[in-house]
Design a protein around this motif. Structure first.
Motif, PDB file in Angstrom:
ATOM      1  N   ASP A  25      -1.932   5.493  -7.507  1.00 59.22           N
ATOM      2  CA  ASP A  25      -3.219   5.210  -8.118  1.00 59.22           C
ATOM      3  C   ASP A  25      -3.928   6.518  -8.413  1.00 59.22           C
ATOM      4  N   TRP A  26      -4.369   6.696  -9.661  1.00 58.96           N
ATOM      5  CA  TRP A  26      -5.044   7.924 -10.070  1.00 58.96           C
ATOM      6  C   TRP A  26      -6.544   7.673 -10.127  1.00 58.96           C
ATOM      7  N   THR A  27      -7.311   8.576  -9.550  1.00 59.37           N
ATOM      8  CA  THR A  27      -8.770   8.496  -9.585  1.00 59.37           C
ATOM      9  C   THR A  27      -9.293   9.653 -10.432  1.00 59.37           C
ATOM     10  N   GLU A  28     -10.003   9.323 -11.503  1.00 61.67           N
ATOM     11  CA  GLU A  28     -10.495  10.348 -12.407  1.00 61.67           C
ATOM     12  C   GLU A  28     -11.620  11.136 -11.748  1.00 61.67           C
ATOM     13  N   VAL A  29     -11.567  12.445 -11.869  1.00 58.87           N
ATOM     14  CA  VAL A  29     -12.618  13.307 -11.340  1.00 58.87           C
ATOM     15  C   VAL A  29     -13.178  14.157 -12.479  1.00 58.87           C
ATOM     16  N   SER A  60       0.809  -1.217   0.000  1.00 57.94           N
ATOM     17  CA  SER A  60       0.000   0.000   0.000  1.00 57.94           C
ATOM     18  C   SER A  60       0.842   1.266   0.000  1.00 57.94           C
TER      19      SER A  60
END
Length: 214
Positions: free
Chosen positions: A185-189, A180
């Motif tokens: 990690d990319w989170t689309e917004v 971890s």
């Protein structure tokens, strides 16, 4: 769930600089040089696996129970030393020679700093240290370290060492938390253009809600 890894107490009081040892006379008078060329190969055999940034010991001396060392950051890391109060690799290297001393080696695995007492940072940004370690009892050391001019940088009244097995360091494979700390990690917004505009006027009541009073 949260796991507590450490607890500590901070104090606003700062002792006067100076320390017990005069680091301006270097190498320490009366101390005998100790061969340090195979230090990290020997430590690897004991279970200590230090990467290049942490292999900072340059020279070692002994005078009775006292251990002295010259430690420095590799050149590529030394330029970042002023970003820290004290660079973690430099502080760690200051204790490496203790791993070869009978007072802190009992054959039950690598020993790491467990309890620091009276730790004081006297100066920030050092990239090299002159170190003095003195056994203060079983598994316990006192630490003083100065820069290359002899000015005190860091000291500790006591550092308690504790055995640490390889199993304690390992995480079970396949768990969600195993890597971890090493995952990007990319989170689309939604973009600003797609966002719903905020209205300037907000209806509170309509005409049908108004009742004429007699």
């Amino acid at each position: 769930a949260w796991t507590r890894h450490a607890t500590g107490l901070l104090s606003a009081s700062v002792p006067a600089d100076g320390g017990e040892h005069d680091f301006t006379a270097w190498p320490p008078p009366g101390a005998q040089p100790v061969e340090a060329g195979d230090l990290y190969a020997g430590l690897a055999g004991q279970g200590y696996e230090y990467g290049p940034a942490f292999q900072g010991v340059r020279a070692v001396w002994r005078r009775g129970e006292e251990l002295f060392a010259e430690v420095a950051l590799p050149e590529e890391h030394g330029k970042d030393a002023d970003r820290f109060g004290i660079h973690p690799a430099l502080l760690d290297a200051a204790l490496h020679v203790s791993a070869t001393d009978a007072a802190t080696v009992n054959g039950d695995g690598p020993r790491r700093p467990f309890v620091w007492s009276g730790l004081v940072l006297h100066a920030a940004g050092a990239s090299a240290l002159r170190v003095r370690l003195v056994p203060g009892g079983t598994d316990t050391l006192t630490l003083e370290a100065a820069d290359e001019t002899g000015a005190l940088v860091v000291s500790a009244d006591s550092v308690v060492m504790r055995a640490l097995s390889a199993e304690q360091l390992a995480r079970p494979d396949g768990t969600a938390s195993a890597n971890s700390l090493f995952l990007l990690d990319w989170t689309e917004v939604a973009s600003v253009q797609e966002a719903v505009p905020v209205p300037v006027w907000v209806p509170v009541v309509s005409a049908g809600d108004v009742v004429e009073l007699a």
